[in-house]
Scaffold this motif. Structure first.
Motif, PDB file in Angstrom:
ATOM      1  N   VAL B   3      26.291  11.648 -13.780  1.00 55.40           N
ATOM      2  CA  VAL B   3      26.899  12.705 -14.599  1.00 55.40           C
ATOM      3  C   VAL B   3      27.052  12.278 -16.048  1.00 55.40           C
ATOM      4  N   GLN B   5      28.530  13.993 -19.988  1.00 49.33           N
ATOM      5  CA  GLN B   5      29.193  15.114 -20.651  1.00 49.33           C
ATOM      6  C   GLN B   5      28.726  15.190 -22.096  1.00 49.33           C
ATOM      7  N   ASN B  25      28.671  19.827 -18.867  1.00 49.15           N
ATOM      8  CA  ASN B  25      28.654  18.686 -17.950  1.00 49.15           C
ATOM      9  C   ASN B  25      27.358  18.749 -17.160  1.00 49.15           C
ATOM     10  N   SER B  27      24.917  17.040 -14.381  1.00 52.56           N
ATOM     11  CA  SER B  27      24.926  16.053 -13.294  1.00 52.56           C
ATOM     12  C   SER B  27      23.705  16.228 -12.387  1.00 52.56           C
ATOM     13  N   PRO B  31      24.312  20.265  -4.823  1.00 50.97           N
ATOM     14  CA  PRO B  31      24.634  21.597  -5.358  1.00 50.97           C
ATOM     15  C   PRO B  31      25.512  22.383  -4.386  1.00 50.97           C
ATOM     16  N   ASN B  41      22.613  19.934 -12.133  1.00 45.45           N
ATOM     17  CA  ASN B  41      23.680  20.914 -12.284  1.00 45.45           C
ATOM     18  C   ASN B  41      24.195  20.909 -13.723  1.00 45.45           C
ATOM     19  N   ASP B  43      27.325  22.574 -15.969  1.00 42.43           N
ATOM     20  CA  ASP B  43      28.545  23.376 -16.049  1.00 42.43           C
ATOM     21  C   ASP B  43      28.895  23.526 -17.518  1.00 42.43           C
ATOM     22  N   GLU B  47      37.560  22.920 -21.075  1.00 41.14           N
ATOM     23  CA  GLU B  47      38.611  22.256 -20.276  1.00 41.14           C
ATOM     24  C   GLU B  47      40.006  22.737 -20.651  1.00 41.14           C
ATOM     25  N   PRO B  51      40.116  24.758 -15.004  1.00 42.89           N
ATOM     26  CA  PRO B  51      38.866  24.599 -14.229  1.00 42.89           C
ATOM     27  C   PRO B  51      38.056  25.887 -14.074  1.00 42.89           C
ATOM     28  N   GLY B  52      38.722  27.049 -14.200  1.00 37.51           N
ATOM     29  CA  GLY B  52      38.026  28.320 -13.993  1.00 37.51           C
ATOM     30  C   GLY B  52      37.141  28.726 -15.162  1.00 37.51           C
ATOM     31  N   ARG B  54      34.295  28.205 -16.556  1.00 42.52           N
ATOM     32  CA  ARG B  54      33.075  27.475 -16.204  1.00 42.52           C
ATOM     33  C   ARG B  54      31.947  28.449 -15.917  1.00 42.52           C
TER      34      ARG B  54
END
Lengths: 251, 90
Positions: B3, B5, B25, B27, B31, B41, B43, B47, B51-52, B54
């Motif tokens: 991963v 960022q 992010n 990674s 999946p 992946n 995202d 932040e 978390p939602g 995204r």
């Protein structure tokens, strides 16, 4: 073994419990109704999060007669859908090993505080949860059986060690304080069959009680009925072996 | 799990509508939606909004490489046409 003329009932709900560093985290707890005594199980969720599969698994163990708790290892990352929270944890490179072990220990101590417990507690985990369960049963006393389902990263190269994951769990094998059941898929890339063989050799070297099963035509996560990785035949056999192993060591 | 960022600026449309994207992010890991053991992946997140906030995509390695090349080709064409503003000129 359940018979159709038996009474069955369970209580399943979200609770809070003290985890690593005394932090209060939430957990899903399911137990058969009645005074017991029941054996206990700690379920350590996988990298994709504290999700519906783990709630179902918690109730499955309760259905089989275990007082079962699944702590939310991602509690400190905040709240949202399990996927969104897990994505946040993934971006941070996962959670610290010490924290996961502390939360598992907290869950075990919670079970041991219950008057319905028979005095035995096992630990089960899949994927990163298999790795965390292996670490916990090696670093903490108080577990009587360990089920590691395809825990990747038990064997780690020096280059893969990070501040969050500073020691490969295989290094703690000599300290493992209970029997271990390992379920793995031949087509898995983490752990590979070679890594599983190294883990098995280490267990043998330290005279640990272990039972490893390597399933053909299965990869990573073959219990997950909601994913393409699901392998019906192997999953049915894996669950059968899991409950036979736990019955042997926790009842 | 691999991963990385990166800070980015832009906007993304999540389940609650558009939000300011501050990071991506990236990674290579299991999946959620795609039928594969591993995927690339991405995202797009903010932040600060929890978390939602995204927008998630999961791509095969081949698709991810094709996407990168396409993005670079589009940017090169835009640059050639003089469409890309320098930050100072905005």
């Amino acid at each position: 073994m359940y018979q159709t003329n038996m009474y069955e009932g369970m209580l399943a709900e979200t609770i809070t419990m003290p985890g690593a560093n005394g932090d209060v985290i939430n957990a899903y707890f399911a137990r058969p109704l009645g005074a017991g005594p029941f054996p206990g199980m700690v379920l350590i969720h996988h990298m994709p999060g504290w999700d519906e599969w783990y709630r179902e698994a918690t109730r499955k163990f309760a259905h089989h007669g275990y007082a079962t708790i699944s702590p939310n290892l991602y509690f400190r990352a905040g709240h949202g859908t399990p996927e969104d929270v897990a994505a946040k944890v993934r971006a941070a490179g996962g959670i610290p090993d010490d924290q996961a072990v502390g939360d598992a220990e907290g869950a075990m101590k919670f079970l041991r505080s219950l008057p319905i417990l028979n005095g035995k507690v096992g630990i089960f985990g899949t994927c990163s949860g298999g790795r965390h369960a292996t670490l916990s049963a090696s670093r903490v006393k108080g577990f009587d059986a360990l089920v590691d389902c395809w825990g990747g990263g038990v064997v780690m190269a020096q280059a893969d060690l990070t501040p969050n994951r500073p020691v490969a769990p295989i290094e703690y094998t000599k300290d493992l304080s209970c029997p271990i059941l390992g379920l793995f898929g031949e087509e898995d890339k983490s752990p590979t069959p070679e890594q599983v063989a190294l883990h098995e050799a280490e267990l043998k070297k330290h005279n640990k009680v272990y039972e490893f099963h390597m399933y053909p035509k299965a990869g990573h996560g073959f219990f997950y009925y909601d994913r393409a990785a699901y392998r019906q035949e192997q999953a049915i056999d894996g669950w059968k072996k899991t409950f036979a192993f736990l019955e042997k060591h926790l009842l | 799990m691999i991963v990385k960022q990166v800070a980015v600026e832009g906007s993304g449309k999540g389940t609650s509508g558009w939000f300011e994207v501050r990071g991506a992010n990236v990674s290579y890991d299991h999946p959620y939606g795609m039928s594969a053991e591993h995927a690339l992946n991405i995202d797009f997140v903010n932040e600060a909004q929890g978390p939602g906030a995204r927008v998630a995509v999961e791509l095969s390695a081949e698709s991810a490489r094709a996407l990168v090349n396409t993005i670079l080709a589009v940017l090169a064409q835009a640059e050639l046409g003089g469409y890309i503003e320098l930050k100072a000129e905005r």
